[in-house]
Design a protein around this motif. Structure first.
Motif, PDB file in Angstrom:
ATOM      1  N   ILE A 187      -4.358  -9.726 -11.509  1.00  0.00           N
ATOM      2  CA  ILE A 187      -4.992  -9.503 -10.213  1.00  0.00           C
ATOM      3  C   ILE A 187      -6.089 -10.541  -9.996  1.00  0.00           C
ATOM      4  CG2 ILE A 187      -6.425  -7.905  -8.863  1.00  0.00           C
ATOM      5  CD1 ILE A 187      -5.033  -5.604 -10.278  1.00  0.00           C
TER       6      ILE A 187
ATOM      7  N   GLU B 172      -3.667  -9.845  -1.771  1.00  0.00           N
ATOM      8  CA  GLU B 172      -3.684  -9.060  -3.004  1.00  0.00           C
ATOM      9  C   GLU B 172      -5.017  -9.159  -3.742  1.00  0.00           C
ATOM     10  OE1 GLU B 172      -1.617 -10.815  -6.616  1.00  0.00           O
ATOM     11  OE2 GLU B 172      -0.763 -12.079  -5.050  1.00  0.00           O
TER      12      GLU B 172
ATOM     13  N   GLU C 175      -6.580  -0.465 -10.390  1.00  0.00           N
ATOM     14  CA  GLU C 175      -5.864  -1.167  -9.327  1.00  0.00           C
ATOM     15  C   GLU C 175      -4.489  -1.631  -9.798  1.00  0.00           C
ATOM     16  OE1 GLU C 175      -6.320  -2.428  -6.023  1.00  0.00           O
ATOM     17  OE2 GLU C 175      -7.705  -0.747  -5.903  1.00  0.00           O
ATOM     18  N   GLN C 176      -4.406  -2.065 -11.038  1.00  0.00           N
ATOM     19  CA  GLN C 176      -3.127  -2.560 -11.549  1.00  0.00           C
ATOM     20  C   GLN C 176      -2.094  -1.443 -11.625  1.00  0.00           C
ATOM     21  OE1 GLN C 176      -3.053  -4.471 -15.469  1.00  0.00           O
ATOM     22  NE2 GLN C 176      -1.934  -6.158 -14.538  1.00  0.00           N
TER      23      GLN C 176
ATOM     24  N   ARG D 217       0.571   0.614  -4.557  1.00  0.00           N
ATOM     25  CA  ARG D 217       0.698  -0.535  -3.667  1.00  0.00           C
ATOM     26  C   ARG D 217       0.878  -1.851  -4.420  1.00  0.00           C
ATOM     27  NH1 ARG D 217      -3.996  -3.494  -2.428  1.00  0.00           N
ATOM     28  NH2 ARG D 217      -5.867  -2.832  -3.554  1.00  0.00           N
ATOM     29  N   ARG D 218       0.486  -1.887  -5.693  1.00  0.00           N
ATOM     30  CA  ARG D 218       0.682  -3.100  -6.502  1.00  0.00           C
ATOM     31  C   ARG D 218       1.940  -3.010  -7.361  1.00  0.00           C
ATOM     32  NH1 ARG D 218      -3.738  -6.515  -6.293  1.00  0.00           N
ATOM     33  NH2 ARG D 218      -5.649  -5.573  -5.481  1.00  0.00           N
ATOM     34  N   ASN D 219       2.695  -1.942  -7.196  1.00  0.00           N
ATOM     35  CA  ASN D 219       3.922  -1.759  -7.982  1.00  0.00           C
ATOM     36  C   ASN D 219       5.068  -1.288  -7.095  1.00  0.00           C
ATOM     37  OD1 ASN D 219       3.053  -1.948 -11.073  1.00  0.00           O
ATOM     38  ND2 ASN D 219       1.428  -0.872  -9.993  1.00  0.00           N
TER      39      ASN D 219
END
Length: 206
Positions: free
Chosen positions: A9, A119, A190-191, A195-197
């Protein structure tokens, strides 16, 4: 991206002079090798002891202009006649390798990057109050009264960008490691966010 490696990120950390950005970032980099500091590009000549690729990428004005034209500069600005900017290609490579890339950058640069790089995770680092901020500036012993007043005024301006950020971290006195831990917990959370996956469900049974 390497197989089995989760994308890193881009973490933008901003805050006024005296907020402790450099100290907190240094603590993160020392204790967690999953993080790296973004290296900026500049058109100025190297100073004694500076190493290309470590302190800055020293490039020509022509190459700098070309990178802007091709969209390879996430943000850029002119300072004292020289250009400074953040090369997107260098950041992208580390992100693909699963490294979280920290960009210690001012609020205007952060907004530029967020527009081009949605991102990016924006974290605002601040002392608990103005008195603490002023005390830190005075504690350096290198700032004149006029310089302190200017920096406090600039801090008020930077707070106008506060609502553009995702998280606020209060860097209290003697709490460098705690502030660094808070930032690393934010990034870890966050990771794992949906929304990041977004591709997880699509490819789970493939």
């Amino acid at each position: 991206m390497k197989q089995g490696v989760r994308r890193g990120i881009p973490v933008i950390i901003s805050g006024p002079s005296g907020s402790g950005k450099g100290t907190v970032v240094a603590d993160i980099l020392t204790r967690n090798h999953q993080y790296a500091l973004s290296v900026s590009a500049t058109t100025r000549a190297p100073r004694p002891g500076e190493v290309n690729g470590k302190h800055y990428y020293f490039i020509s004005r022509e190459e700098f202009a070309h990178r802007i034209e091709t969209g390879d500069m996430l943000e850029h600005a002119c300072y004292v006649g020289n250009e400074y900017g953040t090369p997107r290609s260098e950041v992208e490579q580390r992100l693909r390798d699963g490294i979280h890339v920290i960009l210690e950058i001012d609020v205007q640069g952060a907004v530029q990057i967020k527009e081009k790089f949605p991102e990016a995770l924006l974290i605002f680092l601040m002392p608990p109050d103005e008195k603490t901020l002023e005390r830190r500036l005075r504690g350096r012993g290198t700032n004149t009264e006029a310089d302190i007043a200017r920096r406090l005024k600039q801090a008020r301006r930077e707070l106008e960008y506060f609502d553009r950020y995702d998280y606020l971290v209060i860097n209290r006195e003697g709490s460098v490691q705690s502030s660094a831990d808070t930032i690393m917990r934010i990034v870890e959370s966050e990771q794992c966010s949906v929304r990041r996956n977004t591709d997880f469900a699509k490819h789970y049974f493939s």
